[in-house]
Design an enzyme around this catalytic site. Structure first.
Site, PDB file in Angstrom:
ATOM      1  CE  LYS A  32      33.280  30.477  29.012  1.00 56.80           C
ATOM      2  NZ  LYS A  32      33.470  31.726  29.782  1.00 56.80           N
ATOM      3  CG  ASP A  59      33.710  30.836  33.454  1.00 52.05           C
ATOM      4  OD1 ASP A  59      34.357  30.489  34.451  1.00 52.05           O
ATOM      5  OD2 ASP A  59      34.239  31.309  32.418  1.00 52.05           O
ATOM      6  CE  LYS A  61      37.726  31.826  34.907  1.00 50.74           C
ATOM      7  NZ  LYS A  61      36.729  32.336  33.975  1.00 50.74           N
ATOM      8  CG  ASP A  64      35.312  35.945  49.695  1.00 51.03           C
ATOM      9  OD1 ASP A  64      35.919  36.000  50.792  1.00 51.03           O
ATOM     10  OD2 ASP A  64      34.694  36.901  49.219  1.00 51.03           O
ATOM     11  CG  ASN A  67      30.476  31.346  56.440  1.00 49.46           C
ATOM     12  OD1 ASN A  67      29.721  30.372  56.478  1.00 49.46           O
ATOM     13  ND2 ASN A  67      30.097  32.559  56.822  1.00 49.46           N
ATOM     14  CB  THR A 121      45.357  30.597  29.721  1.00 54.31           C
ATOM     15  OG1 THR A 121      44.116  31.282  29.670  1.00 54.31           O
ATOM     16  CG2 THR A 121      45.119  29.115  29.617  1.00 54.31           C
ATOM     17  NE  ARG A 210      37.327  35.360  20.794  1.00 57.15           N
ATOM     18  CZ  ARG A 210      38.449  35.827  21.338  1.00 57.15           C
ATOM     19  NH1 ARG A 210      38.866  37.041  21.042  1.00 57.15           N
ATOM     20  NH2 ARG A 210      39.145  35.086  22.179  1.00 57.15           N
TER      21      ARG A 210
END
Ligand code: C5P
Length: 232
Positions: A32, A59, A61, A64, A67, A121, A210
């Site tokens: 990731k 990742d 995210k 907007d 278009n 989260t 981690r």
């Protein structure tokens, strides 16, 4: 649906990332790549990782107007990533535009999976009610956002392993962070599950940072996550 362990590569540079990958021996895990690394190293690093045979969950995210997301996703599709994502809060039209852009960008190549972030989260009930002015429970918004993602044609959502069965019940795949091997520090995660528990709860992919990147022996920690999650 193919189950796999994705390593969260929260490193600040390509050099740090490659030094870490060298510790994994012959393993070529799913990686990731998030905003920190992507905004530093950009598309060339992603291309290099793909050339070296890694699968990539990018990742970023996106959130907007439809278009803009459509055009951005065309570029990400052309990069050959395997999974990427948007915020479901952008709405059904935005998610559908993202999917269209990704498909066009991928062209003749394999179609990447597109998933949605429902609620972060870091958003709690208080933030939802008093800042975002949403008078529904977190669970209801997660369910509704997931249904919106499904309606837009997306493949699944990012969620906690604790929500994986709900998501599976909606016919969507779940990509679940918040994973720790038994005995590891939970760090800043509020609720954690082991890879074995995530498997029982029906996660499609687990994202582990981690517990692997900070382990004394990352190769062993990765192998243990795979063993518990995939039963290999
Ligand atoms: O190190 P750790 O296993 O906690 O890393 C989890 C990864 O998953 C991080 O990259 C974090 O940003 C990401 N993530 C998360 N919780 C979410 C969404 C993403 O921990 N809800």
């Amino acid at each position: 649906m193919c189950k796999d362990v994705i390593i969260a590569c929260d490193f600040s540079s390509k050099e740090e990332l490659f030094a870490f990958l060298d510790k994994l021996g012959d393993y070529k895990p799913y990686l990731k790549v998030g905003m920190e690394l992507y905004y530093k190293e950009g598309a060339p690093m992603v291309r290099e990782l793909k050339e070296r045979g890694y699968k990539i969950f990018l990742d970023l995210k996106l959130h907007d107007i439809p278009n803009t997301v459509y055009k951005a996703m065309r570029n990400l599709g052309a990069l050959g990533v395997d999974i990427t994502n948007v915020h479901a809060a952008g709405g059904i039209k935005m998610m559908a535009a993202a999917l269209k852009g990704l498909r066009e960008g991928a062209g003749e190549g394999a179609m990447p999976k597109l998933i949605a972030v429902t609620q972060l989260t870091s958003t709690d009930a208080d933030t939802l009610k008093n800042e975002l002015l949403i008078n529904e429970t977190l669970e209801n918004t997660v369910r509704k956002y997931a249904l919106n993602a499904k309606e837009a044609g997306l493949d699944g959502v990012v969620c906690s392993p604790l929500e994986a069965s709900l998501i599976k019940g909606l016919g969507l795949m779940s990509v679940t962070p918040g994973i720790r091997l038994a005995g590891d520090s939970v760090d800043d995660q509020k609720r954690v599950s082991t890879p074995a528990l995530a498997r029982e709860m029906g996660s499609t992919y687990i994202v582990v940072g981690r517990s692997i990147t900070g382990a004394q022996n990352p190769q062993e920690a990765y192998a243990e996550c795979v063993r518990q999650f995939k039963g290999e």
